[in-house]
Design a protein around this motif. Structure first.
Motif, PDB file in Angstrom:
ATOM      1  N   MET A   5       0.826  -1.205   0.000  1.00  0.00           N
ATOM      2  CA  MET A   5       0.000   0.000   0.000  1.00  0.00           C
ATOM      3  C   MET A   5       0.861   1.256   0.000  1.00  0.00           C
ATOM      4  O   MET A   5       0.573   2.227  -0.708  1.00  0.00           O
ATOM      5  CB  MET A   5      -0.927  -0.014   1.215  1.00  0.00           C
ATOM      6  N   LYS A   6       1.946   1.235   0.790  1.00  0.00           N
ATOM      7  CA  LYS A   6       2.837   2.387   0.838  1.00  0.00           C
ATOM      8  C   LYS A   6       3.512   2.602  -0.511  1.00  0.00           C
ATOM      9  O   LYS A   6       3.680   3.752  -0.964  1.00  0.00           O
ATOM     10  CB  LYS A   6       3.881   2.194   1.928  1.00  0.00           C
ATOM     11  N   MET A   7       3.919   1.517  -1.173  1.00  0.00           N
ATOM     12  CA  MET A   7       4.541   1.635  -2.483  1.00  0.00           C
ATOM     13  C   MET A   7       3.551   2.200  -3.494  1.00  0.00           C
ATOM     14  O   MET A   7       3.905   3.048  -4.327  1.00  0.00           O
ATOM     15  CB  MET A   7       5.053   0.277  -2.952  1.00  0.00           C
ATOM     16  N   ALA A   8       2.300   1.736  -3.437  1.00  0.00           N
ATOM     17  CA  ALA A   8       1.282   2.238  -4.349  1.00  0.00           C
ATOM     18  C   ALA A   8       1.020   3.725  -4.113  1.00  0.00           C
ATOM     19  O   ALA A   8       0.859   4.502  -5.061  1.00  0.00           O
ATOM     20  CB  ALA A   8      -0.008   1.439  -4.176  1.00  0.00           C
ATOM     21  N   GLU A   9       1.001   4.122  -2.855  1.00  0.00           N
ATOM     22  CA  GLU A   9       0.793   5.533  -2.540  1.00  0.00           C
ATOM     23  C   GLU A   9       1.969   6.381  -3.022  1.00  0.00           C
ATOM     24  O   GLU A   9       1.787   7.491  -3.543  1.00  0.00           O
ATOM     25  CB  GLU A   9       0.609   5.692  -1.027  1.00  0.00           C
ATOM     26  N   THR A  10       3.182   5.866  -2.848  1.00  0.00           N
ATOM     27  CA  THR A  10       4.363   6.584  -3.302  1.00  0.00           C
ATOM     28  C   THR A  10       4.341   6.746  -4.813  1.00  0.00           C
ATOM     29  O   THR A  10       4.657   7.823  -5.352  1.00  0.00           O
ATOM     30  CB  THR A  10       5.639   5.834  -2.880  1.00  0.00           C
ATOM     31  N   LEU A  11       3.977   5.680  -5.522  1.00  0.00           N
ATOM     32  CA  LEU A  11       3.893   5.724  -6.979  1.00  0.00           C
ATOM     33  C   LEU A  11       2.843   6.738  -7.428  1.00  0.00           C
ATOM     34  O   LEU A  11       3.078   7.534  -8.344  1.00  0.00           O
ATOM     35  CB  LEU A  11       3.556   4.339  -7.531  1.00  0.00           C
ATOM     36  N   ALA A  12       1.679   6.715  -6.777  1.00  0.00           N
ATOM     37  CA  ALA A  12       0.611   7.635  -7.131  1.00  0.00           C
ATOM     38  C   ALA A  12       1.032   9.083  -6.912  1.00  0.00           C
ATOM     39  O   ALA A  12       0.763   9.962  -7.733  1.00  0.00           O
ATOM     40  CB  ALA A  12      -0.647   7.311  -6.343  1.00  0.00           C
ATOM     41  N   LEU A  13       1.727   9.343  -5.805  1.00  0.00           N
ATOM     42  CA  LEU A  13       2.189  10.688  -5.509  1.00  0.00           C
ATOM     43  C   LEU A  13       3.240  11.141  -6.515  1.00  0.00           C
ATOM     44  O   LEU A  13       3.188  12.277  -7.017  1.00  0.00           O
ATOM     45  CB  LEU A  13       2.768  10.742  -4.091  1.00  0.00           C
ATOM     46  N   ARG A  14       4.152  10.254  -6.808  1.00  0.00           N
ATOM     47  CA  ARG A  14       5.206  10.581  -7.773  1.00  0.00           C
ATOM     48  C   ARG A  14       4.600  10.870  -9.136  1.00  0.00           C
ATOM     49  O   ARG A  14       4.981  11.833  -9.817  1.00  0.00           O
ATOM     50  CB  ARG A  14       6.194   9.419  -7.835  1.00  0.00           C
ATOM     51  N   ASN A  15       3.658  10.045  -9.584  1.00  0.00           N
ATOM     52  CA  ASN A  15       3.035  10.236 -10.889  1.00  0.00           C
ATOM     53  C   ASN A  15       2.212  11.512 -10.941  1.00  0.00           C
ATOM     54  O   ASN A  15       2.150  12.184 -11.976  1.00  0.00           O
ATOM     55  CB  ASN A  15       2.173   9.028 -11.254  1.00  0.00           C
ATOM     56  N   ALA A  16       1.568  11.846  -9.837  1.00  0.00           N
ATOM     57  CA  ALA A  16       0.777  13.079  -9.800  1.00  0.00           C
ATOM     58  C   ALA A  16       1.682  14.295  -9.979  1.00  0.00           C
ATOM     59  O   ALA A  16       1.354  15.232 -10.719  1.00  0.00           O
ATOM     60  CB  ALA A  16       0.004  13.165  -8.490  1.00  0.00           C
ATOM     61  N   ARG A  17       2.825  14.283  -9.318  1.00  0.00           N
ATOM     62  CA  ARG A  17       3.774  15.385  -9.453  1.00  0.00           C
ATOM     63  C   ARG A  17       4.357  15.434 -10.866  1.00  0.00           C
ATOM     64  O   ARG A  17       4.517  16.517 -11.449  1.00  0.00           O
ATOM     65  CB  ARG A  17       4.883  15.231  -8.430  1.00  0.00           C
ATOM     66  N   ALA A  18       4.678  14.255 -11.408  1.00  0.00           N
ATOM     67  CA  ALA A  18       5.234  14.202 -12.755  1.00  0.00           C
ATOM     68  C   ALA A  18       4.222  14.699 -13.781  1.00  0.00           C
ATOM     69  O   ALA A  18       4.575  15.391 -14.738  1.00  0.00           O
ATOM     70  CB  ALA A  18       5.662  12.769 -13.091  1.00  0.00           C
ATOM     71  N   LEU A  19       2.954  14.346 -13.579  1.00  0.00           N
ATOM     72  CA  LEU A  19       1.908  14.764 -14.508  1.00  0.00           C
ATOM     73  C   LEU A  19       1.740  16.283 -14.495  1.00  0.00           C
ATOM     74  O   LEU A  19       1.514  16.902 -15.550  1.00  0.00           O
ATOM     75  CB  LEU A  19       0.590  14.079 -14.160  1.00  0.00           C
TER      76      LEU A  19
END
Length: 247
Positions: A5-19
């Motif tokens: 879950m933490k990895m998924a949240e980190t990925l989502a946060l990273r992708n949101a910033r990248a987007l």
């Protein structure tokens, strides 16, 4: 479960910033296929340029076809012949195994804003078409597609999985199922290209490094083919002076 879950949240946060970064830098006109590829990636590219890089890396055979088509559009430079490195011409390739690249030579270079692989103008973001009506990018000397094509031509074994899939996982010489140890091979060996076809026009020569001359064969079949080629070279009194040149 908690770690996932933490990895998924980190990925989502990273992708949101990248987007956010991506959308801020995205020009009004942008290749639709590249945009679709970028949005489908697990890791969203943070810039349009990285999105284009990712697109061509994911489609090396498409890049190969495009690079060879652009080379055909440029044609063979007047006065160019395929030669290997010498004291008088240090900017030439040292071996016939490297694809000929006349526009990388100082004598035939078209200058900033033109690709050293295919000779055609390089536009914004390394694209091959001027979608923005701004003319060539004077700071660029490579198409992004040509970078990927050049890597394929020089290291086709890096794409063995893709080529195996293209051949329906069947050996190109025997028709047997390809094994995990199967290897990429040039249908027409490069020593024969140098020995028999060196006077061909440059765009035709590039086909010997591109997809038309690549195949995947099982290791035993490759060994047999290599042995037969070695016999041919011996019978032809091939001279190897360290540069793999021929008489």
């Amino acid at each position: 479960m908690l770690v996932a879950m933490k990895m998924a949240e980190t990925l989502a946060l990273r992708n949101a910033r990248a987007l956010l970064r991506f959308n801020k830098a995205l020009p009004e006109v942008f290749p639709a296929a590249v945009l679709a590829h970028a949005m489908a990636r697990r890791w969203t590219p943070p810039t349009p340029r990285l999105a284009i890089d990712s697109y061509w890396r994911a489609h090396p055979l498409r890049a190969d076809r495009l690079a060879r088509a652009l080379a055909a559009k440029s044609g063979t430079p007047k006065g160019w012949t395929w030669r290997l490195r010498s004291t008088d011409e240090p900017d030439l390739a040292a071996s016939f195994r490297l694809p000929p690249a006349p526009y990388r030579q100082q004598a035939f270079s078209r200058g900033p804003g033109h690709c050293v692989v295919c000779g055609q103008p390089v536009y914004r973001l390394g694209w091959h078409v001027d979608l923005w009506d701004k003319g060539p990018n004077k700071n660029a000397v490579w198409h992004t597609a040509c970078v990927t094509a050049w890597q394929l031509w020089n290291a086709p074994s890096n794409h063995v999985k893709l080529l195996r899939k293209l051949q329906a996982r069947r050996c190109a010489t025997s028709g047997a199922r390809l094994l995990r140890t199967s290897e990429v091979d040039h249908r027409t060996p490069l020593f024969r290209v140098w020995g028999e076809h060196r006077d061909a026009d440059w765009p035709t020569l590039l086909n010997y490094w591109g997809l038309p001359n690549l195949q995947v064969i099982n290791r035993d079949a490759h060994a047999q083919k290599s042995a037969a080629e070695a016999t041919t070279r011996r019978r032809g009194n091939v001279i190897d002076d360290g540069k793999n040149q021929f008489p």
